[in-house]
Design a protein around this motif. Structure first.
Motif, PDB file in Angstrom:
ATOM      1  N   LEU A 405       0.854  -1.185   0.000  1.00 10.09           N
ATOM      2  CA  LEU A 405       0.000   0.000   0.000  1.00 10.09           C
ATOM      3  C   LEU A 405       0.891   1.237   0.000  1.00 10.09           C
ATOM      4  O   LEU A 405       1.826   1.341   0.800  1.00 10.09           O
ATOM      5  CB  LEU A 405      -0.901   0.022   1.237  1.00 10.09           C
ATOM      6  CG  LEU A 405      -1.843  -1.172   1.428  1.00 10.09           C
ATOM      7  CD1 LEU A 405      -2.616  -1.019   2.738  1.00 10.09           C
ATOM      8  CD2 LEU A 405      -2.812  -1.297   0.250  1.00 10.09           C
ATOM      9  N   ALA A 406       0.602   2.185  -0.886  1.00  6.44           N
ATOM     10  CA  ALA A 406       1.388   3.411  -0.992  1.00  6.44           C
ATOM     11  C   ALA A 406       0.476   4.621  -0.861  1.00  6.44           C
ATOM     12  O   ALA A 406      -0.624   4.652  -1.423  1.00  6.44           O
ATOM     13  CB  ALA A 406       2.130   3.460  -2.329  1.00  6.44           C
ATOM     14  N   ALA A 407       0.949   5.619  -0.106  1.00  9.71           N
ATOM     15  CA  ALA A 407       0.237   6.891   0.052  1.00  9.71           C
ATOM     16  C   ALA A 407       1.193   8.005  -0.346  1.00  9.71           C
ATOM     17  O   ALA A 407       1.854   8.601   0.509  1.00  9.71           O
ATOM     18  CB  ALA A 407      -0.233   7.058   1.494  1.00  9.71           C
ATOM     19  N   PRO A 408       1.330   8.309  -1.633  1.00 12.40           N
ATOM     20  CA  PRO A 408       2.402   9.195  -2.099  1.00 12.40           C
ATOM     21  C   PRO A 408       2.245  10.656  -1.707  1.00 12.40           C
ATOM     22  O   PRO A 408       3.241  11.375  -1.618  1.00 12.40           O
ATOM     23  CB  PRO A 408       2.353   9.030  -3.619  1.00 12.40           C
ATOM     24  CG  PRO A 408       0.970   8.565  -3.914  1.00 12.40           C
ATOM     25  CD  PRO A 408       0.560   7.734  -2.753  1.00 12.40           C
ATOM     26  N   THR A 409       1.027  11.120  -1.456  1.00 13.15           N
ATOM     27  CA  THR A 409       0.844  12.560  -1.240  1.00 13.15           C
ATOM     28  C   THR A 409       0.327  12.927   0.141  1.00 13.15           C
ATOM     29  O   THR A 409       0.529  14.060   0.590  1.00 13.15           O
ATOM     30  CB  THR A 409      -0.130  13.133  -2.287  1.00 13.15           C
ATOM     31  OG1 THR A 409      -1.397  12.446  -2.186  1.00 13.15           O
ATOM     32  CG2 THR A 409       0.428  12.958  -3.685  1.00 13.15           C
ATOM     33  N   THR A 433      -2.659   2.361   8.813  1.00 13.20           N
ATOM     34  CA  THR A 433      -2.389   3.766   8.506  1.00 13.20           C
ATOM     35  C   THR A 433      -1.068   3.855   7.753  1.00 13.20           C
ATOM     36  O   THR A 433      -0.031   3.393   8.247  1.00 13.20           O
ATOM     37  CB  THR A 433      -2.321   4.615   9.790  1.00 13.20           C
ATOM     38  OG1 THR A 433      -3.594   4.572  10.444  1.00 13.20           O
ATOM     39  CG2 THR A 433      -1.981   6.062   9.455  1.00 13.20           C
ATOM     40  N   ILE A 434      -1.120   4.408   6.543  1.00  9.51           N
ATOM     41  CA  ILE A 434       0.066   4.537   5.698  1.00  9.51           C
ATOM     42  C   ILE A 434       0.477   6.003   5.700  1.00  9.51           C
ATOM     43  O   ILE A 434      -0.295   6.886   5.312  1.00  9.51           O
ATOM     44  CB  ILE A 434      -0.226   4.073   4.259  1.00  9.51           C
ATOM     45  CG1 ILE A 434      -0.932   2.702   4.254  1.00  9.51           C
ATOM     46  CG2 ILE A 434       1.066   4.008   3.455  1.00  9.51           C
ATOM     47  CD1 ILE A 434      -0.160   1.603   4.915  1.00  9.51           C
ATOM     48  N   LYS A 435       1.687   6.290   6.154  1.00 16.68           N
ATOM     49  CA  LYS A 435       2.156   7.667   6.273  1.00 16.68           C
ATOM     50  C   LYS A 435       2.407   8.283   4.894  1.00 16.68           C
ATOM     51  O   LYS A 435       2.728   7.586   3.932  1.00 16.68           O
ATOM     52  CB  LYS A 435       3.436   7.718   7.110  1.00 16.68           C
ATOM     53  CG  LYS A 435       3.232   7.325   8.565  1.00 16.68           C
ATOM     54  CD  LYS A 435       4.545   7.416   9.347  1.00 16.68           C
ATOM     55  CE  LYS A 435       4.346   7.029  10.802  1.00 16.68           C
ATOM     56  NZ  LYS A 435       5.613   7.097  11.574  1.00 16.68           N
ATOM     57  N   SER A 436       2.270   9.593   4.841  1.00 19.43           N
ATOM     58  CA  SER A 436       2.471  10.327   3.601  1.00 19.43           C
ATOM     59  C   SER A 436       3.856  10.065   3.013  1.00 19.43           C
ATOM     60  O   SER A 436       4.864  10.089   3.728  1.00 19.43           O
ATOM     61  CB  SER A 436       2.294  11.822   3.856  1.00 19.43           C
ATOM     62  OG  SER A 436       2.545  12.565   2.682  1.00 19.43           O
ATOM     63  N   GLY A 437       3.900   9.786   1.709  1.00 18.45           N
ATOM     64  CA  GLY A 437       5.163   9.586   1.013  1.00 18.45           C
ATOM     65  C   GLY A 437       5.786   8.222   1.197  1.00 18.45           C
ATOM     66  O   GLY A 437       6.941   8.016   0.816  1.00 18.45           O
ATOM     67  N   THR A 438       5.041   7.261   1.776  1.00 22.32           N
ATOM     68  CA  THR A 438       5.617   5.953   2.080  1.00 22.32           C
ATOM     69  C   THR A 438       4.876   4.813   1.387  1.00 22.32           C
ATOM     70  O   THR A 438       3.764   4.975   0.875  1.00 22.32           O
ATOM     71  CB  THR A 438       5.610   5.671   3.594  1.00 22.32           C
ATOM     72  OG1 THR A 438       4.255   5.470   4.036  1.00 22.32           O
ATOM     73  CG2 THR A 438       6.231   6.812   4.365  1.00 22.32           C
TER      74      THR A 438
END
Length: 508
Positions: A405-409, A433-438
């Motif tokens: 899972l990626a949350a780029p922004t 919960t996926i942190k921003s940019g990770t």
């Protein structure tokens, strides 16, 4: 017929359409409020197309069907997966009449019954076949089986060209596809598989673009795909040029088709190359395996302007700039590549491409290699759309499944549900919960008491857009076989405008 007569006919047709289908609500002349936003309702019918899985006599293929439980869906419905050439234009069964469609092959193994027939949403159903004569398949689902219906085709080939694990999510028909990452190199055997689900023939063009631009290929023009049939096109028969990296553009002149590229290497295994997301200024390619030994980026811009892109890796600790590959210049109409090596260095990662200045639409894919020497195996990650409302992945096992899972922004909260097993087990859900940019390879939930395979649904709960992919891995004779499928929205919901009958428009 004169222009006045045509105008009268057009006006009469428009009025008939209004009478038959009602008028969309709009602001009234008196200043009434604007109509409410469109409602999102479950789709009522879905069609999916699975390409012929292999040219190997020792191929073993499994098919997995899954429909997630969707609130508001119909209480009844049907779904089935049948050979592409079992049904003729008039609806008769070609397997009974012996009138198989030209361009498909080997319908005998599935002629007497569907490959699989789902029983109920929320539980996967599986089917299998073996050998080189397994045909392409056409799946249809309506009612309760339609929203989010997902079909996975997974093939194991123990030896020979393209040996390893090959997987593809069966796709909906469309009229345009981009495939950066194909090849006509001497070591590669690449096919474009075209499947026509409709009652009339489709006419298709295949264009090839190499490092120096468009490649003349008259043999790729005006290709006919008969009704309810599939046609594999060997790329090396369309051109004498042998290029290691190509972008394939499939356009449909009439009708529609499903399209996928099967990329087979003599020594480094192979996999299915799914179409890239539509050309866009920014792209995300999620879920590079943490043990990837070689990663190659292939990009193409179809417009008239060059594209300059920032290249970033979204790692578990945040964005990283690959050394020596900080930016990528993509010349207009030319396929451009960048060797990223072992860019993930033992950690999960997703590649994020953004414009350095002017935004220019681009398509892209990654060719990913695991293993070394004669133990290599290959898979592909095309740029993909975000998960959206919900994404669905079928054919998962208790071991060998990785969900990235990626949350780029922006930071995002995501709910992941493991369905019941195809042969038993109870569904379970976890939230991450996926942190921003990770990017994170999250601990995949597994149904309690699992028997058989299961499905995963990914649903963003809050925060920014989420991109996802699922990797299946299996070791056969010491070779690390793997396949990667990206997880865009499963198209389970559709926006329906608020509409009411308003015959007064006929009097205005």
């Amino acid at each position: 017929m004169n222009r006045t007569t045509l105008s009268l006919i057009a006006a009469t047709t428009a009025l008939a359409a209004v009478t038959a289908f009602a008028a969309l609500d709009g602001p009234s002349a008196s200043g009434a409020a604007a109509p409410e936003a469109a409602a999102h309702l479950p789709v009522q019918r879905t069609s999916l197309l699975c390409p012929a899985p292999s040219i190997s006599d020792i191929a073993d293929t499994s098919y997995t069907s899954f429909t997630p439980v969707t609130q508001g869906a119909a209480s009844t419905g049907t779904a089935q997966l049948r050979s592409a050439d079992e049904q003729s234009v008039d609806g008769t069964d070609n397997s009974q009449t012996g009138k198989g469609s030209k361009g498909s092959k080997g319908a005998k193994k599935t002629a007497d019954k569907p490959v699989l027939t789902p029983k109920a949403p929320g539980t996967p159903v599986t089917g299998d076949s073996s050998g080189a004569d397994t045909p392409a398949l056409i799946g249809t689902a309506d009612g309760k089986f339609a929203p989010g219906w997902t079909l996975q085709e997974t093939t194991e080939v123990a030896a020979g060209t393209g040996r390893g694990l090959l997987g593809v999510s069966c796709t909906a028909a469309d009229t345009e596809f981009w495939f950066p990452g194909a090849s006509t190199a001497a070591s590669r055997t690449d096919y474009v598989h075209l499947t026509n689900p409709d009652d009339s023939a489709a006419v298709v063009d295949i264009e090839l673009y190499g490092k120096d631009g468009a490649i003349k290929s008259p043999l790729g023009e005006n290709l006919t795909v008969p009704p309810h049939a599939s046609k594999p096109i060997l790329l090396s028969t369309l051109t004498d040029e042998r290029q290691p990296d190509l972008t394939v553009h499939v356009t449909v002149r009439s009708g529609r088709v499903g399209a996928s590229v099967q990329a087979l290497d003599d020594k480094a295994g192979g996999d299915w190359l799914a179409a890239s997301a539509d050309p866009a200024g920014s792209l995300v390619l999620p879920g590079i395996p943490k043990d990837a030994t070689d990663v190659r980026l292939i990009a193409f811009t179809p417009g008239g302007d060059d594209a300059d892109l920032k290249v970033r890796l979204a790692s578990p600790d945040g964005p990283i700039t690959p050394a020596g590959n900080e930016t990528l210049h993509v010349k207009s109409g030319m396929t451009t590549t960048a060797d990223l090596g072992d860019v993930t260095r033992g950690e999960a990662g997703s590649l994020v491409l953004t414009p350095t200045d002017q935004s220019v639409p681009v398509v892209a894919a990654l060719q990913v290699v695991r293993g070394k020497g004669d133990q290599q195996e290959t898979a592909f990650i095309p740029a993909t759309a975000p998960v959206g409302t919900r994404a669905t992945s079928a054919d998962n096992s208790a071991k060998g499944t990785t969900l990235a899972l990626a949350a780029p922004t922006a930071t995002a909260t995501v709910k992941v549900t493991a369905s019941a097993g195809s042969e038993g087990g109870t569904a379970t859900t976890k939230t991450y919960t996926i942190k921003s940019g990770t990017t994170e390879n999250v601990p995949v939930p597994v149904p309690s008491g699992l028997k058989g395979t299961y499905a995963l649904t990914v649903e963003p709960v809050s925060g920014g857009p989420v991109y996802a992919s699922r990797t299946l891995a299996a070791t056969e004779s010491g070779v690390p076989g793997f396949t990667i499928q990206t997880l865009p929205d499963d198209r389970g919901m559709v926006a329906v405008p608020d509409a009411t009958e308003d015959l007064s428009v006929l009097q205005k």
